[in-house]
Design a protein around this motif. Structure first.
Motif, PDB file in Angstrom:
ATOM      1  N   SER A 121       0.864  -1.164   0.000  1.00  0.00           N
ATOM      2  CA  SER A 121       0.000   0.000   0.000  1.00  0.00           C
ATOM      3  C   SER A 121       0.904   1.217   0.000  1.00  0.00           C
ATOM      4  CB  SER A 121      -0.878  -0.035   1.250  1.00  0.00           C
ATOM      5  OG  SER A 121      -1.558   1.180   1.380  1.00  0.00           O
ATOM      6  N   ALA A 122       0.708   2.099  -0.959  1.00  0.00           N
ATOM      7  CA  ALA A 122       1.584   3.260  -1.065  1.00  0.00           C
ATOM      8  C   ALA A 122       0.776   4.450  -1.513  1.00  0.00           C
ATOM      9  CB  ALA A 122       2.711   2.980  -2.049  1.00  0.00           C
ATOM     10  N   GLY A 123       1.244   5.625  -1.159  1.00  0.00           N
ATOM     11  CA  GLY A 123       0.513   6.805  -1.597  1.00  0.00           C
ATOM     12  C   GLY A 123       0.991   8.042  -0.899  1.00  0.00           C
ATOM     13  N   CYS A 124       0.247   9.101  -1.110  1.00  0.00           N
ATOM     14  CA  CYS A 124       0.598  10.358  -0.456  1.00  0.00           C
ATOM     15  C   CYS A 124      -0.606  11.265  -0.375  1.00  0.00           C
ATOM     16  CB  CYS A 124       1.750  11.044  -1.191  1.00  0.00           C
ATOM     17  SG  CYS A 124       1.392  11.449  -2.903  1.00  0.00           S
ATOM     18  N   GLU A 125      -0.429  12.311   0.407  1.00  0.00           N
ATOM     19  CA  GLU A 125      -1.501  13.262   0.655  1.00  0.00           C
ATOM     20  C   GLU A 125      -0.847  14.609   0.900  1.00  0.00           C
ATOM     21  OE1 GLU A 125      -5.342  13.567   3.633  1.00  0.00           O
ATOM     22  OE2 GLU A 125      -3.890  11.953   3.849  1.00  0.00           O
ATOM     23  N   VAL A 126      -1.430  15.651   0.359  1.00  0.00           N
ATOM     24  CA  VAL A 126      -0.894  16.991   0.599  1.00  0.00           C
ATOM     25  C   VAL A 126      -1.863  17.710   1.520  1.00  0.00           C
ATOM     26  CG1 VAL A 126      -0.198  19.171  -0.435  1.00  0.00           C
ATOM     27  CG2 VAL A 126       0.209  17.033  -1.660  1.00  0.00           C
ATOM     28  N   ASP A 127      -1.354  18.245   2.602  1.00  0.00           N
ATOM     29  CA  ASP A 127      -2.260  18.907   3.549  1.00  0.00           C
ATOM     30  C   ASP A 127      -2.379  20.397   3.227  1.00  0.00           C
ATOM     31  OD1 ASP A 127      -0.199  20.331   4.715  1.00  0.00           O
ATOM     32  OD2 ASP A 127       0.068  18.900   6.335  1.00  0.00           O
ATOM     33  N   PRO A 128      -3.284  21.091   3.918  1.00  0.00           N
ATOM     34  CA  PRO A 128      -3.549  22.494   3.571  1.00  0.00           C
ATOM     35  C   PRO A 128      -2.316  23.396   3.647  1.00  0.00           C
ATOM     36  CG  PRO A 128      -5.282  21.653   5.000  1.00  0.00           C
ATOM     37  CD  PRO A 128      -4.214  20.608   4.962  1.00  0.00           C
ATOM     38  N   GLY A 129      -1.328  23.029   4.426  1.00  0.00           N
ATOM     39  CA  GLY A 129      -0.108  23.836   4.489  1.00  0.00           C
ATOM     40  C   GLY A 129       0.853  23.520   3.366  1.00  0.00           C
ATOM     41  N   ASN A 130       0.416  22.701   2.401  1.00  0.00           N
ATOM     42  CA  ASN A 130       1.229  22.309   1.253  1.00  0.00           C
ATOM     43  C   ASN A 130       2.385  21.400   1.652  1.00  0.00           C
ATOM     44  OD1 ASN A 130       1.596  22.241  -1.516  1.00  0.00           O
ATOM     45  ND2 ASN A 130       3.115  23.881  -1.490  1.00  0.00           N
ATOM     46  N   THR A 131       2.288  20.789   2.816  1.00  0.00           N
ATOM     47  CA  THR A 131       3.278  19.770   3.120  1.00  0.00           C
ATOM     48  C   THR A 131       2.657  18.434   2.734  1.00  0.00           C
ATOM     49  OG1 THR A 131       2.448  19.557   5.362  1.00  0.00           O
ATOM     50  CG2 THR A 131       4.302  21.054   5.023  1.00  0.00           C
ATOM     51  N   SER A 132       3.488  17.501   2.326  1.00  0.00           N
ATOM     52  CA  SER A 132       2.919  16.222   1.918  1.00  0.00           C
ATOM     53  C   SER A 132       3.414  15.105   2.825  1.00  0.00           C
ATOM     54  CB  SER A 132       3.281  15.922   0.464  1.00  0.00           C
ATOM     55  OG  SER A 132       4.673  15.820   0.332  1.00  0.00           O
ATOM     56  N   LYS A 133       2.573  14.118   2.932  1.00  0.00           N
ATOM     57  CA  LYS A 133       2.924  12.909   3.686  1.00  0.00           C
ATOM     58  C   LYS A 133       2.825  11.746   2.725  1.00  0.00           C
ATOM     59  CE  LYS A 133       0.036  12.706   7.185  1.00  0.00           C
ATOM     60  NZ  LYS A 133      -0.693  13.840   7.726  1.00  0.00           N
TER      61      LYS A 133
END
Ligand SMILES: *[C@@H]1O[C@H](CO)[C@@H](O)[C@H](O)[C@H]1NC(C)=O
Ligand SMILES: *[C@@H]1O[C@H](CO)[C@@H](O)[C@H](O)[C@H]1NC(C)=O
Ligand SMILES: *[C@@H]1O[C@H](CO)[C@@H](O)[C@H](O)[C@H]1NC(C)=O
Ligand SMILES: *[C@@H]1O[C@H](CO)[C@@H](O)[C@H](O)[C@H]1NC(C)=O
Length: 340
Positions: A121-133
């Motif tokens: 399982s792989a992926g990412c997400e960008v949060d409102p502060g434009n940082t990504s996880k």
């Protein structure tokens, strides 16, 4: 192995392509997730299938039977050029066969035997502060055994002892680890913001639920089960509760939120009550599509509605009978009159 893993990661990242960097979507988050399922029955039979989602919507599918990744949505290509897409496709294609070979080698080397079930399982997400996880997790025989963290592969604390060897091999390859970081830190967030932009209207769509009440199977003598059905809504977050006046009924049991075939959702809330206590109960539904106008269904109303329908049906039958009888009499009378 290292280059294969790199490719694998690329694949994942690619499939992952969905974060959201667009300022307009920053209130909500759309994680991009890719799932790879690899089954090895024995040394000669295996298959690998991949699925990817942006938020709740499936964007990519890759069957073992196909050489190409299938774009599920018209916007699944995101903002990638044809060339970029072809490069990624090639990378993932190489990854898939390399992954198969590597696993077969590992099984020869390790104390584990077939059948082997692997899930990535792989992926990412960008949060409102434009940082990504970003993330990559690997499960073996259905159990999480390893992840990529920061700059290297890390086993879970209670991983089997043979994982030490696997980790040493994986982390021994500097090139692959750098590639993984590049994919996780840069490629995935970029791909995701492209998907977010291209698929914005569909990702942000709001579909209102329909709700209705029914009676469930009797939970026992002297008791009733009330069901509140809520269906056809999007996005997934929803609030359903049985209420008496403004009082939430804590006995409310909510089912899992289940998918409908049309990318909307279904949920039901049940409440067991003693017979006679159902009067005055309401089912209340809150959902983002309703703009603060909660759906409120009254149990009594629900019954009146069905009662009303029954009465109506009976009346319709009666009217029909009367008309029939009237007609018969009239025809008879005409008949007699004719005779007389
Ligand atoms: C490998 O597994 C497949 C699928 O279960 C089975 O059909 C096949 O006979 C097996 N082959 C061997 C050599 O065991
Ligand atoms: C999966 O794909 C590989 C590579 O194309 C192939 O060798 C294998 O037989 C496929 N597995 C199944 C079960 O079709
Ligand atoms: C978010 O970060 C990316 C690089 O990580 C950058 O290209 C983009 O312009 C940033 N967006 C905003 C709104 O700051
Ligand atoms: C990628 O991000 C991780 C933290 O998430 C960081 O530790 C690592 O140094 C980054 N790698 C590169 C090459 O930017």
């Amino acid at each position: 192995m290292p280059s294969n893993m790199v490719c694998g990661l690329c694949l994942l990242l690619w499939v992952l392509p969905q974060v959201w960097g667009s300022s307009k979507v920053q209130e909500s988050s759309f994680p991009f997730r890719c799932l790879q399922i690899s089954s090895f029955a024995n040394s000669s039979w295996m298959r690998t299938d991949c699925l990817a989602w942006m938020g709740e919507l499936q964007t990519h599918r890759w069957s073992n039977d196909s050489d190409t990744i299938q774009l599920v949505k018209p916007w699944s290509q995101g903002k990638l050029s044809r060339q970029q897409q072809e490069n990624l496709q090639h990378l993932f294609w190489v990854y898939r066969s390399a992954f198969t070979r590597d696993i077969q080698e590992f099984v020869k080397m390790l104390p584990e035997d077939y059948p082997v079930e692997l899930q990535l399982s792989a992926g990412c997400e960008v949060d409102p502060g434009n940082t990504s996880k970003s993330f990559i997790h690997v499960a073996f025989q259905g159990v999480h055994i390893l992840s990529f963290q920061g700059t290297s592969w890390v086993p879970v604390p209670d991983a089997p002892s043979w994982m030490k060897l696997v980790i040493r091999i994986l982390n021994g390859d500097q090139g692959t680890r750098e590639m993984v970081q590049w994919l996780l830190n840069d490629t995935c967030p970029q791909v995701v913001s492209g998907l977010l932009e291209a698929g914005k209207s569909e990702l942000e769509k709001q579909v209102k639920p329909q709700a209705w009440l029914s009676r469930g199977p009797s939970p026992g003598p002297g008791h009733l089960q009330l069901l509140c059905h809520v269906s056809g809504f999007y996005p997934k977050p929803v609030w359903v509760m049985w209420m008496r006046d403004e009082q939430e009924q804590l006995g409310t049991q909510r089912s899992d939120i289940m998918p409908n075939a049309d990318e909307t959702w279904y949920v039901q809330a049940t409440l067991d009550v003693a017979t006679g206590e159902e009067a005055g109960l309401t089912c209340r539904v809150k959902h983002s599509s309703l703009g603060g106008q909660d759906i409120i269904l009254h149990w009594a109303d629900g019954r009146r509605t069905s009662l009303g329908l029954t009465v109506l049906a009976v009346l319709a039958c009666l009217v029909f009978l009367f008309v029939l009888l009237g007609l018969t009499f009239w025809i008879r009378r005409r008949h007699y009159q004719d005779i007389l």
